[in-house]
Design an enzyme around this catalytic site. Structure first.
Site, PDB file in Angstrom:
ATOM      1  N   ARG A 221      -7.237   8.710  35.961  1.00 22.28           N
ATOM      2  CA  ARG A 221      -6.454   7.974  34.981  1.00 22.28           C
ATOM      3  C   ARG A 221      -6.074   8.913  33.826  1.00 22.28           C
ATOM      4  O   ARG A 221      -6.849   9.797  33.455  1.00 22.28           O
ATOM      5  CB  ARG A 221      -7.239   6.775  34.430  1.00 22.28           C
ATOM      6  CG  ARG A 221      -7.312   5.597  35.384  1.00 22.28           C
ATOM      7  CD  ARG A 221      -5.969   4.909  35.530  1.00 22.28           C
ATOM      8  NE  ARG A 221      -6.011   3.716  36.355  1.00 22.28           N
ATOM      9  CZ  ARG A 221      -5.762   3.698  37.658  1.00 22.28           C
ATOM     10  NH1 ARG A 221      -5.494   4.835  38.293  1.00 22.28           N
ATOM     11  NH2 ARG A 221      -5.791   2.555  38.325  1.00 22.28           N
ATOM     12  N   HIS A 269       2.181  10.105  39.505  1.00 17.96           N
ATOM     13  CA  HIS A 269       1.163   9.119  39.902  1.00 17.96           C
ATOM     14  C   HIS A 269       1.327   8.753  41.376  1.00 17.96           C
ATOM     15  O   HIS A 269       1.425   7.574  41.744  1.00 17.96           O
ATOM     16  CB  HIS A 269       1.244   7.865  39.034  1.00 17.96           C
ATOM     17  CG  HIS A 269      -0.041   7.099  38.979  1.00 17.96           C
ATOM     18  ND1 HIS A 269      -0.483   6.441  37.860  1.00 17.96           N
ATOM     19  CD2 HIS A 269      -0.997   6.874  39.925  1.00 17.96           C
ATOM     20  CE1 HIS A 269      -1.642   5.848  38.098  1.00 17.96           C
ATOM     21  NE2 HIS A 269      -1.975   6.098  39.353  1.00 17.96           N
TER      22      HIS A 269
END
Length: 306
Positions: A221, A269
């Site tokens: 993250r 991502h």
């Protein structure tokens, strides 16, 4: 039994149709404000309104590996929060991390730059023993990544909050184990869940303890990384580079330094995307088990955050 699906950036129809096929006795539809009470929801990035209205839920299924965004909301008190165990993500994650580690170790970036300049030159081979890889987080994804790296003969060390055992991997745990883990690591892979305890863990103190010439691969993250500290350590030469797949703001603003930094490989991502069919099969199986009163894997400990 009623099930709702909600994910604002994804087409609902394939998920709804897939869940209907897997659970033919269930009423499945896309959630909308004011919808009747349901037993289960399958969600990604839902609004607080969904949970304010659906206080009777038995379980909430998250369609990604990380549940940190859901934990910021007020969830129904009796609902289990269930994450995906794998759903095709672990092999993708292993591919991404191995590619990033090998690209750095073999200096393929330098070869690519030389070829673009019309240079045909070899570089001195480097020894794998000098590039131990440390995997932070030894859950389903971290374990698969560590095992994959071992196939390329990298020395692999691992760290987790509580003791774990992974064949061929020297595992550490706890605070003292964390310091030993960092000292033994040159290529650092972050696969930790994002919790209040791990927010900002990739800071100067942590990254500065890596062996000189270290390399960061963050596929967890964006909240784990203190971006200014990474940039400073790259500019100082303590770190040789980084592969960054997750950011605090996605996409980053046009003037964000990661876009153009010569030592940073940036991807959008995409290290491990959810496999819809595998996810639906897994979620349907867990719903059937819950309806029978059986325990299921992947239930999140709300106090720990994973």
């Amino acid at each position: 039994m009623r099930i709702y699906y909600y994910a604002p950036a994804t087409k609902a129809a394939p998920w709804v149709d897939g869940l209907k096929t897997a659970l033919p006795d269930a009423e499945v539809s896309e959630w909308a404000p004011g919808a009747p009470p349901a037993d289960y929801v399958v969600v990604w990035a839902p609004p607080q309104q969904l949970f304010d209205e659906q206080r009777q839920l038995k379980a909430i299924f998250n369609t990604g590996a990380g549940v940190d965004a859901l934990l910021k909301l007020q969830l129904p008190p009796g609902a289990k929060l269930v994450r995906l165990d794998d759903a095709g993500m672990s092999v993708q994650m292993a591919e991404y991390v191995c590619h990033a580690a090998i690209r750095h170790f073999r200096e393929f970036d330098a070869y690519e730059a030389a070829v673009r300049q019309g240079q045909w030159a070899f570089r001195k081979p480097r020894r794998r023993e000098d590039f131990p890889v440390g995997v932070m987080g030894l859950g389903v994804l971290g374990t698969r990544v560590a095992q994959a790296l071992r196939q390329f003969d990298f020395p692999v060390v691992g760290w987790s909050r509580t003791p774990r055992e992974v064949e061929g991997v020297r595992c550490h745990s706890g605070e003292q184990g964390f310091q030993d883990f960092l000292a033994a690591t040159r290529i650092l892979v972050c696969l930790l869940p994002l919790t209040p305890q791990t927010e900002g863990i990739l800071d100067r103190a942590t990254l500065g303890r890596l062996q000189r010439g270290g390399y960061l691969i963050n596929v967890a993250r964006g909240g784990h990384l203190v971006e200014a500290d990474l940039l400073a350590l790259l500019d100082e030469g303590h770190l040789a580079g980084a592969s960054i797949d997750v950011l605090r703001q996605e996409p980053p603003p046009a003037d964000h330094p990661f876009w153009t930094h010569p030592k940073i490989v940036l991807t959008p991502h995409t290290s491990a995307r959810t496999d819809r069919d595998a996810s639906i099969e897994q979620i349907a199986g867990k719903i059937r088990a819950l309806e029978r009163g059986e325990p299921v894997a992947g239930v999140v400990d709300l106090k720990r955050g994973y």
